[in-house]
Scaffold this active site. Structure first.
Site, PDB file in Angstrom:
ATOM      1  N   ASN A 146      11.290  51.417  63.801  1.00  0.00           N
ATOM      2  CA  ASN A 146      12.454  52.247  64.150  1.00  0.00           C
ATOM      3  C   ASN A 146      13.605  51.810  62.964  1.00  0.00           C
ATOM      4  O   ASN A 146      14.325  52.513  62.644  1.00  0.00           O
ATOM      5  CB  ASN A 146      12.910  52.040  65.562  1.00  0.00           C
ATOM      6  CG  ASN A 146      12.561  52.749  66.675  1.00  0.00           C
ATOM      7  OD1 ASN A 146      11.482  53.583  66.060  1.00  0.00           O
ATOM      8  ND2 ASN A 146      12.849  52.755  67.678  1.00  0.00           N
ATOM      9  N   ASP A 179      15.187  67.097  63.556  1.00  0.00           N
ATOM     10  CA  ASP A 179      13.848  66.280  63.994  1.00  0.00           C
ATOM     11  C   ASP A 179      12.762  66.160  62.627  1.00  0.00           C
ATOM     12  O   ASP A 179      12.898  67.301  62.015  1.00  0.00           O
ATOM     13  CB  ASP A 179      13.022  66.556  65.198  1.00  0.00           C
ATOM     14  CG  ASP A 179      12.206  65.543  65.900  1.00  0.00           C
ATOM     15  OD1 ASP A 179      12.884  64.842  66.814  1.00  0.00           O
ATOM     16  OD2 ASP A 179      11.285  65.448  65.406  1.00  0.00           O
ATOM     17  N   SER A 208      19.013  54.472  68.955  1.00  0.00           N
ATOM     18  CA  SER A 208      17.586  54.134  68.746  1.00  0.00           C
ATOM     19  C   SER A 208      17.590  52.519  69.315  1.00  0.00           C
ATOM     20  O   SER A 208      18.529  51.616  68.579  1.00  0.00           O
ATOM     21  CB  SER A 208      16.891  54.320  67.705  1.00  0.00           C
ATOM     22  OG  SER A 208      17.372  55.741  67.133  1.00  0.00           O
ATOM     23  N   ASN A 209      16.451  51.858  69.740  1.00  0.00           N
ATOM     24  CA  ASN A 209      16.241  50.806  70.153  1.00  0.00           C
ATOM     25  C   ASN A 209      15.275  49.830  69.095  1.00  0.00           C
ATOM     26  O   ASN A 209      14.544  50.499  68.399  1.00  0.00           O
ATOM     27  CB  ASN A 209      15.520  50.412  71.572  1.00  0.00           C
ATOM     28  CG  ASN A 209      16.262  50.819  72.616  1.00  0.00           C
ATOM     29  OD1 ASN A 209      17.310  50.233  72.696  1.00  0.00           O
ATOM     30  ND2 ASN A 209      15.833  51.554  73.526  1.00  0.00           N
ATOM     31  N   HIS A 223      21.819  44.984  74.508  1.00  0.00           N
ATOM     32  CA  HIS A 223      21.218  46.074  75.341  1.00  0.00           C
ATOM     33  C   HIS A 223      19.726  45.781  75.501  1.00  0.00           C
ATOM     34  O   HIS A 223      18.721  46.400  74.731  1.00  0.00           O
ATOM     35  CB  HIS A 223      21.329  47.499  74.855  1.00  0.00           C
ATOM     36  CG  HIS A 223      20.588  48.564  75.153  1.00  0.00           C
ATOM     37  ND1 HIS A 223      20.920  49.058  76.683  1.00  0.00           N
ATOM     38  CD2 HIS A 223      19.798  49.552  74.820  1.00  0.00           C
ATOM     39  CE1 HIS A 223      20.203  49.941  77.105  1.00  0.00           C
ATOM     40  NE2 HIS A 223      19.474  50.349  75.797  1.00  0.00           N
ATOM     41  N   ARG A 237      24.236  52.590  85.087  1.00  0.00           N
ATOM     42  CA  ARG A 237      23.362  51.989  85.928  1.00  0.00           C
ATOM     43  C   ARG A 237      23.829  50.933  86.833  1.00  0.00           C
ATOM     44  O   ARG A 237      23.421  51.047  87.901  1.00  0.00           O
ATOM     45  CB  ARG A 237      22.285  51.780  85.029  1.00  0.00           C
ATOM     46  CG  ARG A 237      21.372  52.725  84.256  1.00  0.00           C
ATOM     47  CD  ARG A 237      20.167  52.163  83.425  1.00  0.00           C
ATOM     48  NE  ARG A 237      19.336  53.439  83.129  1.00  0.00           N
ATOM     49  CZ  ARG A 237      18.611  53.113  82.151  1.00  0.00           C
ATOM     50  NH1 ARG A 237      18.466  52.060  81.224  1.00  0.00           N
ATOM     51  NH2 ARG A 237      17.866  54.342  81.580  1.00  0.00           N
TER      52      ARG A 237
HETATM   53  N1  LIG Z   1      20.533  52.740  73.489  1.00  0.00           N
HETATM   54  C1  LIG Z   1      19.966  53.453  74.748  1.00  0.00           C
HETATM   55  O1  LIG Z   1      20.790  53.307  75.609  1.00  0.00           O
HETATM   56  C2  LIG Z   1      18.797  54.102  74.791  1.00  0.00           C
HETATM   57  C3  LIG Z   1      18.115  54.953  76.037  1.00  0.00           C
HETATM   58  C4  LIG Z   1      17.021  55.561  75.798  1.00  0.00           C
HETATM   59  C5  LIG Z   1      16.189  55.557  74.949  1.00  0.00           C
HETATM   60  N2  LIG Z   1      16.705  54.788  73.674  1.00  0.00           N
HETATM   61  C6  LIG Z   1      15.950  54.828  72.445  1.00  0.00           C
HETATM   62  O2  LIG Z   1      16.140  55.912  71.743  1.00  0.00           O
HETATM   63  C7  LIG Z   1      15.027  56.255  70.876  1.00  0.00           C
HETATM   64  C8  LIG Z   1      14.508  57.643  71.104  1.00  0.00           C
HETATM   65  O3  LIG Z   1      13.981  57.812  72.426  1.00  0.00           O
HETATM   66  P1  LIG Z   1      13.433  59.218  73.206  1.00  0.00           P
HETATM   67  O4  LIG Z   1      13.129  58.999  74.424  1.00  0.00           O
HETATM   68  O5  LIG Z   1      14.214  60.430  72.988  1.00  0.00           O
HETATM   69  O6  LIG Z   1      12.171  59.294  72.130  1.00  0.00           O
HETATM   70  P2  LIG Z   1      11.407  60.767  71.774  1.00  0.00           P
HETATM   71  O7  LIG Z   1      10.091  60.451  71.306  1.00  0.00           O
HETATM   72  O8  LIG Z   1      11.380  61.785  72.997  1.00  0.00           O
HETATM   73  O9  LIG Z   1      12.318  61.282  70.580  1.00  0.00           O
HETATM   74  C9  LIG Z   1      12.408  60.868  69.374  1.00  0.00           C
HETATM   75  C10 LIG Z   1      12.311  62.020  68.307  1.00  0.00           C
HETATM   76  O10 LIG Z   1      12.590  61.297  67.052  1.00  0.00           O
HETATM   77  C11 LIG Z   1      11.691  62.072  66.136  1.00  0.00           C
HETATM   78  N3  LIG Z   1      11.709  61.115  64.900  1.00  0.00           N
HETATM   79  C12 LIG Z   1      10.840  60.327  64.522  1.00  0.00           C
HETATM   80  N4  LIG Z   1      11.106  59.853  63.140  1.00  0.00           N
HETATM   81  C13 LIG Z   1      12.232  60.549  62.884  1.00  0.00           C
HETATM   82  C14 LIG Z   1      12.855  60.765  61.454  1.00  0.00           C
HETATM   83  N5  LIG Z   1      12.589  59.965  60.339  1.00  0.00           N
HETATM   84  N6  LIG Z   1      13.669  61.687  61.244  1.00  0.00           N
HETATM   85  C15 LIG Z   1      14.081  62.487  62.417  1.00  0.00           C
HETATM   86  N7  LIG Z   1      13.363  62.381  63.470  1.00  0.00           N
HETATM   87  C16 LIG Z   1      12.491  61.717  63.855  1.00  0.00           C
HETATM   88  C17 LIG Z   1      10.478  62.216  66.736  1.00  0.00           C
HETATM   89  O11 LIG Z   1       9.792  63.432  66.262  1.00  0.00           O
HETATM   90  C18 LIG Z   1      10.914  62.339  68.202  1.00  0.00           C
HETATM   91  O12 LIG Z   1      11.026  63.706  68.383  1.00  0.00           O
HETATM   92  C19 LIG Z   1      14.044  55.257  71.313  1.00  0.00           C
HETATM   93  O13 LIG Z   1      14.064  54.047  70.322  1.00  0.00           O
HETATM   94  C20 LIG Z   1      14.486  54.874  72.660  1.00  0.00           C
HETATM   95  O14 LIG Z   1      14.058  53.468  72.924  1.00  0.00           O
HETATM   96  C21 LIG Z   1      17.881  54.131  73.703  1.00  0.00           C
END
Ligand SMILES: NC(=O)c1ccc[n+]([C@@H]2O[C@H](COP(=O)([O-])OP(=O)(O)OC[C@H]3O[C@@H](n4cnc5c(N)ncnc54)[C@H](O)[C@@H]3O)[C@@H](O)[C@H]2O)c1
Length: 302
Positions: free
Chosen positions: A85, A22, A109-110, A165, A141
């Site tokens: 993102n 992270d 990531s979204n 998605h 789901r």
């Molecule tokens: N595809 C899917 O099915 C799905 C499901 C849930 C969430 N998501 C997406 O996943 C992503 C993460 O969600 P989350 O709930 O874990 O968020 P979160 O905020 O809990 O975790 C994201 C982490 O990324 C870190 N981060 C930011 N920039 C960074 C970088 N340059 N290098 C390394 N780490 C970095 C942050 O410090 C944070 O800890 C979001 O974009 C969310 O929308 C996708």
């Protein structure tokens, strides 16, 4: 959600070692220690280590799951996350490749389909090594919603979601869903079927509203299931966002379709015969994903 993915991976001993990385100082180290302290209770031998932005520690990785970026807040769509993102996902993908040239990337990531397309374009990796995880979660789901309506065991259900998605772009294929090989449509009224489809599509948004941020248990389990099929070469069928070159009538796009996942990444696309309305929905979904991809092109994302 990255930590929950890692938690599922070590519990199943899918890797000798998992690196949690992270950008926020200490966060990955803390989460990794917390997970490590469950090993004695749960009885797994996989190691997990947390690092702050030190990609050298990820050297020689077989699979990397990219969950970095901002999640949505209540009322936000996944698409609103694009600008922030895009920079993060590109940076993370390129850094991973420096140390693990053979890595298979699972992008979470979204907006996921667009971030997967970006990872493909920015890294120039062979298409089979870039997998977007979203349809696996949406399908789980979908099975949950069906199990609630039918009073069925979720494990007895076969049902997939294809397309983008997004709340309005995913396509739960209820016509093809089965309950131990019996069509679920035989046991649900048209109204109930429409409710199941709708509740599946807003599944993520419903949880974001309840929790205040993006969900993590099912996304983490879904990402780990994708990793498992790759590292154990299980050849399981999942919906994943992959690069299409004519399949389903689409070209130059990453979008959710049924694929086989194994040690080479996504190995084969299954072309399901869609009826006219399903085909129209898929084309509409692809148009929406493509318009997101065009935003990336406009901002010169790669
Ligand atoms: N595809 C899917 O099915 C799905 C499901 C849930 C969430 N998501 C997406 O996943 C992503 C993460 O969600 P989350 O709930 O874990 O968020 P979160 O905020 O809990 O975790 C994201 C982490 O990324 C870190 N981060 C930011 N920039 C960074 C970088 N340059 N290098 C390394 N780490 C970095 C942050 O410090 C944070 O800890 C979001 O974009 C969310 O929308 C996708």
């Amino acid at each position: 959600m990255g930590a929950t993915t890692a938690d599922n991976i070590v519990r199943k001993e899918l890797a000798e070692e998992v690196i949690l990385l992270d950008i926020k100082e200490g966060l990955a180290e803390g989460k990794a220690q917390d997970i490590s302290q469950t090993a004695a209770l749960l009885g797994f031998d996989s190691k997990i280590k947390g690092v702050t932005n030190d990609y050298s520690q990820t050297a020689g990785s077989t699979v990397a799951v990219i969950t970095s970026g901002i999640p949505r807040k209540p009322g936000m769509t996944r698409e609103e996350l694009i600008g922030t993102n895009a920079n993060i996902v590109k940076d993370v993908a390129l850094n991973l490749l420096k140390y693990s040239p053979d890595v298979i990337l699972v992008v979470v990531s979204n907006p996921m389909d667009t971030m997967t397309y970006l990872a493909l374009k920015a890294t120039g990796l062979p298409k089979n090594r870039i997998i977007g995880m979203g349809g696996t979660l949406d399908s789980s789901r979908f099975k949950y919603q069906l199990s609630e309506r039918l009073g069925a065991s979720p494990a007895d259900l076969n049902a997939i979601v294809i397309g983008g998605h997004g709340d309005t772009t995913m396509i739960p294929l209820i016509r093809h869903a089965t309950w131990n090989s019996l069509p679920v449509t035989a046991f649900l009224s048209e109204e109930e079927q429409a409710e199941v489809v709708n509740d599946t599509m807003v599944g993520g948004a419903t949880l974001t509203k309840l929790i205040g941020t993006s969900a993590w248990y099912a996304p983490g389990a879904s990402s780990a299931a994708v990793v498992e099929s790759i590292v154990r070469d299980q050849k399981k069928l999942f919906t994943a966002s992959v690069y299409l070159e004519g399949e389903y009538g689409q070209t130059d796009i990453n979008i959710g379709v049924p694929v086989i996942l194994g040690k080479n990444g996504w190995e084969r696309i299954l072309e399901l015969p869609l009826d006219e309305s399903e085909q129209a929905e898929f084309a509409k979904s692809a148009d929406a994903v493509r318009s997101m991809n065009n935003v990336l092109k406009e901002i010169g994302a790669w």
